[in-house]
Scaffold this motif. Sequence first.
Motif, PDB file in Angstrom:
ATOM      1  N   GLY A  16       0.603  -1.270  -0.220  1.00 12.97           N
ATOM      2  CA  GLY A  16      -0.025   0.124   0.143  1.00 12.97           C
ATOM      3  C   GLY A  16       0.709   1.160   0.075  1.00 12.97           C
ATOM      4  O   GLY A  16       0.136   2.404  -0.048  1.00 12.97           O
ATOM      5  N   PHE A  17       2.200   1.387  -0.013  1.00 11.88           N
ATOM      6  CA  PHE A  17       2.858   2.367  -0.041  1.00 11.88           C
ATOM      7  C   PHE A  17       2.778   3.104  -1.471  1.00 11.88           C
ATOM      8  O   PHE A  17       3.132   2.041  -2.537  1.00 11.88           O
ATOM      9  CB  PHE A  17       4.278   2.045   0.324  1.00 11.88           C
ATOM     10  N   VAL A  18       2.410   4.397  -1.455  1.00  5.61           N
ATOM     11  CA  VAL A  18       2.458   4.846  -2.949  1.00  5.61           C
ATOM     12  C   VAL A  18       3.281   6.410  -2.693  1.00  5.61           C
ATOM     13  O   VAL A  18       3.145   6.852  -1.499  1.00  5.61           O
ATOM     14  CB  VAL A  18       1.128   5.304  -3.361  1.00  5.61           C
ATOM     15  N   ALA A  19       4.395   6.511  -3.643  1.00  4.03           N
ATOM     16  CA  ALA A  19       5.098   7.872  -3.804  1.00  4.03           C
ATOM     17  C   ALA A  19       4.837   8.218  -5.218  1.00  4.03           C
ATOM     18  O   ALA A  19       4.915   7.384  -6.064  1.00  4.03           O
ATOM     19  CB  ALA A  19       6.448   7.570  -3.299  1.00  4.03           C
ATOM     20  N   ASP A  20       4.777   9.330  -5.242  1.00  4.81           N
ATOM     21  CA  ASP A  20       4.930  10.115  -6.518  1.00  4.81           C
ATOM     22  C   ASP A  20       5.946  11.194  -6.807  1.00  4.81           C
ATOM     23  O   ASP A  20       6.261  11.937  -5.805  1.00  4.81           O
ATOM     24  CB  ASP A  20       3.518  11.170  -6.755  1.00  4.81           C
ATOM     25  N   LEU A  30      12.887  18.728  -8.096  1.00  5.11           N
ATOM     26  CA  LEU A  30      12.142  17.682  -8.149  1.00  5.11           C
ATOM     27  C   LEU A  30      11.326  17.532  -6.930  1.00  5.11           C
ATOM     28  O   LEU A  30      11.719  17.954  -5.866  1.00  5.11           O
ATOM     29  CB  LEU A  30      13.082  16.472  -7.872  1.00  5.11           C
ATOM     30  N   ILE A  31      10.056  17.159  -6.899  1.00  2.00           N
ATOM     31  CA  ILE A  31       9.265  17.127  -5.790  1.00  2.00           C
ATOM     32  C   ILE A  31       8.826  15.715  -5.671  1.00  2.00           C
ATOM     33  O   ILE A  31       8.245  14.915  -6.700  1.00  2.00           O
ATOM     34  CB  ILE A  31       7.744  17.678  -6.130  1.00  2.00           C
ATOM     35  N   TYR A  32       8.964  15.029  -4.430  1.00  2.00           N
ATOM     36  CA  TYR A  32       8.679  13.616  -3.988  1.00  2.00           C
ATOM     37  C   TYR A  32       7.451  13.893  -2.985  1.00  2.00           C
ATOM     38  O   TYR A  32       7.761  14.215  -2.071  1.00  2.00           O
ATOM     39  CB  TYR A  32       9.988  13.229  -3.625  1.00  2.00           C
ATOM     40  N   LYS A  33       6.674  13.069  -3.207  1.00  2.00           N
ATOM     41  CA  LYS A  33       5.341  12.954  -2.259  1.00  2.00           C
ATOM     42  C   LYS A  33       4.943  11.547  -1.932  1.00  2.00           C
ATOM     43  O   LYS A  33       4.660  11.035  -2.750  1.00  2.00           O
ATOM     44  CB  LYS A  33       4.204  13.866  -2.889  1.00  2.00           C
ATOM     45  N   SER A  34       5.206  11.431  -0.458  1.00  3.12           N
ATOM     46  CA  SER A  34       4.709  10.069  -0.103  1.00  3.12           C
ATOM     47  C   SER A  34       3.597   9.970   0.730  1.00  3.12           C
ATOM     48  O   SER A  34       2.626   9.451   0.367  1.00  3.12           O
ATOM     49  CB  SER A  34       6.054   9.357   0.392  1.00  3.12           C
ATOM     50  N   SER A  35       3.788  10.765   1.767  1.00  4.09           N
ATOM     51  CA  SER A  35       2.278  11.132   2.838  1.00  4.09           C
ATOM     52  C   SER A  35       2.933  12.384   3.445  1.00  4.09           C
ATOM     53  O   SER A  35       3.956  12.814   3.715  1.00  4.09           O
ATOM     54  CB  SER A  35       2.208  10.061   3.307  1.00  4.09           C
ATOM     55  N   GLY A  36       1.862  13.145   3.689  1.00  2.00           N
ATOM     56  CA  GLY A  36       2.095  14.271   4.456  1.00  2.00           C
ATOM     57  C   GLY A  36       2.555  15.140   3.587  1.00  2.00           C
ATOM     58  O   GLY A  36       2.408  15.502   2.500  1.00  2.00           O
ATOM     59  N   THR A  37       3.699  15.959   4.115  1.00  2.00           N
ATOM     60  CA  THR A  37       4.286  17.320   3.384  1.00  2.00           C
ATOM     61  C   THR A  37       5.402  16.721   2.051  1.00  2.00           C
ATOM     62  O   THR A  37       6.174  15.974   2.541  1.00  2.00           O
ATOM     63  CB  THR A  37       5.076  18.242   4.299  1.00  2.00           C
ATOM     64  N   PRO A  38       5.120  17.115   0.982  1.00  2.00           N
ATOM     65  CA  PRO A  38       6.130  16.622  -0.014  1.00  2.00           C
ATOM     66  C   PRO A  38       7.450  17.210   0.335  1.00  2.00           C
ATOM     67  O   PRO A  38       7.694  18.171   1.006  1.00  2.00           O
ATOM     68  CB  PRO A  38       5.436  17.454  -1.430  1.00  2.00           C
ATOM     69  N   SER A  39       8.551  16.412  -0.340  1.00  2.00           N
ATOM     70  CA  SER A  39       9.739  16.952  -0.080  1.00  2.00           C
ATOM     71  C   SER A  39      10.169  17.532  -1.435  1.00  2.00           C
ATOM     72  O   SER A  39       9.840  17.002  -2.571  1.00  2.00           O
ATOM     73  CB  SER A  39      10.914  15.759   0.022  1.00  2.00           C
ATOM     74  N   VAL A  40      10.941  18.653  -1.542  1.00  2.00           N
ATOM     75  CA  VAL A  40      11.296  19.420  -2.535  1.00  2.00           C
ATOM     76  C   VAL A  40      13.044  19.082  -2.518  1.00  2.00           C
ATOM     77  O   VAL A  40      13.865  19.295  -1.761  1.00  2.00           O
ATOM     78  CB  VAL A  40      10.903  20.657  -2.605  1.00  2.00           C
ATOM     79  N   ILE A  41      13.587  18.664  -3.862  1.00  2.00           N
ATOM     80  CA  ILE A  41      15.071  18.560  -4.135  1.00  2.00           C
ATOM     81  C   ILE A  41      15.260  19.740  -5.004  1.00  2.00           C
ATOM     82  O   ILE A  41      14.818  19.613  -6.273  1.00  2.00           O
ATOM     83  CB  ILE A  41      15.253  17.033  -4.568  1.00  2.00           C
ATOM     84  N   ALA A  42      15.909  20.731  -4.584  1.00  2.00           N
ATOM     85  CA  ALA A  42      16.399  21.664  -5.505  1.00  2.00           C
ATOM     86  C   ALA A  42      17.011  21.087  -6.685  1.00  2.00           C
ATOM     87  O   ALA A  42      17.995  20.207  -6.675  1.00  2.00           O
ATOM     88  CB  ALA A  42      17.268  22.742  -4.804  1.00  2.00           C
ATOM     89  N   TYR A  43      16.643  21.940  -8.020  1.00  2.00           N
ATOM     90  CA  TYR A  43      17.358  21.393  -9.134  1.00  2.00           C
ATOM     91  C   TYR A  43      18.846  21.471  -8.973  1.00  2.00           C
ATOM     92  O   TYR A  43      19.436  20.638  -9.616  1.00  2.00           O
ATOM     93  CB  TYR A  43      16.868  22.273 -10.332  1.00  2.00           C
ATOM     94  N   THR A  44      19.442  22.581  -8.431  1.00  2.00           N
ATOM     95  CA  THR A  44      20.955  22.737  -8.187  1.00  2.00           C
ATOM     96  C   THR A  44      21.603  21.635  -7.460  1.00  2.00           C
ATOM     97  O   THR A  44      22.589  21.536  -7.432  1.00  2.00           O
ATOM     98  CB  THR A  44      21.081  24.009  -7.550  1.00  2.00           C
ATOM     99  N   GLU A  45      20.806  21.071  -6.566  1.00  2.00           N
ATOM    100  CA  GLU A  45      21.228  19.681  -5.784  1.00  2.00           C
ATOM    101  C   GLU A  45      21.465  18.499  -6.573  1.00  2.00           C
ATOM    102  O   GLU A  45      21.945  17.599  -5.971  1.00  2.00           O
ATOM    103  CB  GLU A  45      20.142  19.616  -4.597  1.00  2.00           C
ATOM    104  N   LEU A  46      20.715  18.346  -7.690  1.00  2.00           N
ATOM    105  CA  LEU A  46      20.744  17.173  -8.473  1.00  2.00           C
ATOM    106  C   LEU A  46      22.041  16.921  -9.267  1.00  2.00           C
ATOM    107  O   LEU A  46      22.422  17.926  -9.783  1.00  2.00           O
ATOM    108  CB  LEU A  46      19.599  17.083  -9.636  1.00  2.00           C
ATOM    109  N   THR A  47      22.497  15.681  -9.432  1.00  2.00           N
ATOM    110  CA  THR A  47      23.572  15.405  -9.957  1.00  2.00           C
ATOM    111  C   THR A  47      23.429  15.318 -11.537  1.00  2.00           C
ATOM    112  O   THR A  47      22.263  15.184 -11.840  1.00  2.00           O
ATOM    113  CB  THR A  47      24.513  14.366  -9.532  1.00  2.00           C
TER     114      THR A  47
END
Length: 83
Positions: A16-20, A30-47
């Motif tokens: 039942g785990f779902v993440a978008d 990049l925005i990662y949402k699994s439950s609750g508040t979404p996590s945001v990864i800044a574009y500049t942080e991506l390799t």
Amino acid sequence: MNVMPIRLFTIQDGEGFVADAFQCPVTGNLIYKSSGTPSVIAYTELTDEQIMRLEKYGFRPLGAKPGRMAGGDAGIEELLPKQ
């Protein structure tokens, strides 16, 4: 201009785990949402490697021209679950 986040992919497991994962079309973040508040990864942080791996899901590098996903429509079918 469309400012809605672009859905890249959804991860699901058998328990039942779902993440978008989404990309903000304005900032490229990049925005990662699994439950609750979404996590945001800044574009500049991506390799460069992470960006390359995400491109197959439709992630757009900043400054890239809008267009079709790499691989065209056939690439989309590879991402769909087998039935």
